[in-house]
Design an enzyme around this catalytic site. Sequence first.
Site, mmCIF file in Angstrom:
data_model
loop_
_atom_site.group_PDB
_atom_site.id
_atom_site.type_symbol
_atom_site.label_atom_id
_atom_site.label_comp_id
_atom_site.label_asym_id
_atom_site.label_seq_id
_atom_site.Cartn_x
_atom_site.Cartn_y
_atom_site.Cartn_z
ATOM 1 N N GLU A 32 0.872 -1.173 0.000
ATOM 2 C CA GLU A 32 0.000 0.000 0.000
ATOM 3 C C GLU A 32 0.907 1.221 0.000
ATOM 4 O O GLU A 32 1.977 1.221 0.637
ATOM 5 C CB GLU A 32 -0.928 0.012 1.215
ATOM 6 C CG GLU A 32 -1.803 -1.224 1.368
ATOM 7 C CD GLU A 32 -2.767 -1.454 0.221
ATOM 8 O OE1 GLU A 32 -3.058 -0.486 -0.522
ATOM 9 O OE2 GLU A 32 -3.236 -2.593 0.057
ATOM 10 N N HIS A 83 -6.905 3.257 2.238
ATOM 11 C CA HIS A 83 -6.189 2.347 3.119
ATOM 12 C C HIS A 83 -6.613 2.430 4.578
ATOM 13 O O HIS A 83 -6.360 1.483 5.334
ATOM 14 C CB HIS A 83 -4.677 2.618 3.058
ATOM 15 C CG HIS A 83 -4.135 2.721 1.668
ATOM 16 N ND1 HIS A 83 -4.395 1.788 0.698
ATOM 17 C CD2 HIS A 83 -3.335 3.651 1.082
ATOM 18 C CE1 HIS A 83 -3.777 2.135 -0.423
ATOM 19 N NE2 HIS A 83 -3.143 3.265 -0.222
ATOM 20 N N HIS A 106 -8.334 -1.443 1.745
ATOM 21 C CA HIS A 106 -7.200 -2.111 1.123
ATOM 22 C C HIS A 106 -6.107 -2.278 2.178
ATOM 23 O O HIS A 106 -5.495 -1.313 2.598
ATOM 24 C CB HIS A 106 -6.682 -1.284 -0.049
ATOM 25 C CG HIS A 106 -7.593 -1.279 -1.225
ATOM 26 N ND1 HIS A 106 -7.358 -2.049 -2.344
ATOM 27 C CD2 HIS A 106 -8.752 -0.621 -1.456
ATOM 28 C CE1 HIS A 106 -8.334 -1.857 -3.223
ATOM 29 N NE2 HIS A 106 -9.190 -0.986 -2.695
#
Length: 202
Positions: free
Chosen positions: A9, A57, A150
Site C-alpha cells: 500500500e 487504506h 485495502h
Amino acid sequence: MREIVLDTETTGFEPATGDRIVEIGAVELLNHMPTGRTYHQYINPQRAMPQDAFEVHGLGDDFLRDKPVFAAVAQAFVDFAGDARLIIHNAAFDMKFLNAELGWAGLPLLAMDRAVDTVAMARRRFPGAPASLDALCRRFGIDNSARTLHGALLDAQILADVYLELIGGRQPDFGLSSDGAQQTDTAVAWRPSPVPVRCRRA
C-alpha cells in the site's frame, strides 16, 4: 518451489514524485501450498498521507507516525523474500515502489523477471473480463468480505487463493496432494484471516 505472494500500500502512484510505501504484506507458498509464514509491516512514509490515500487504506498520519521507516525494515523484507518468485497483482506497480525504496535504502534491486503478474494471468485466461482482485474473488467464489479497506496482508492472503485458482493447482481446502496423500494441517486449515482493524481518524 518457494513463492511469495505480496502486496504493498502506498501514498500514491509514483515514487518519482515523492510517493512512498506505507504497508507491505506477504504470504509464503511452498509447492503452491501456503506454509502459514507471513510478513507484515507498516511503514512511516516520512510525508503527509494524502486524503484520497487515507480513504482507500484507512492509514493516517497519526497511525503511521511511530512506525519504522523503510530503510529500518528493508533487510527483514529482503530476507523474507529471499530468492523466491514474487506473485503480485499488477506487478509493475509494486515492483516500481519496492525497487525505489530498496534503492533509497542502498540495497540491491529486485529483478523484474522474478515477478509474476496475476492481472496478466487473469487477462490471458479470461480475455475481456474484469481482472481486479474483487472481480476474481467473485469469479472463483473466494470470500473477501473482510476487505472493507485495502490492507496489504489481507490482500496478499486473498491473492494467494486467487493465484492458486488461476494456475489450476492444488487447493488448500481439498486437503489432498496430487498423489492423493493428505496435506499437513497447516496447508488444509489455511484461510485468509482478517487483519486487526486499524483506528481511523475522524
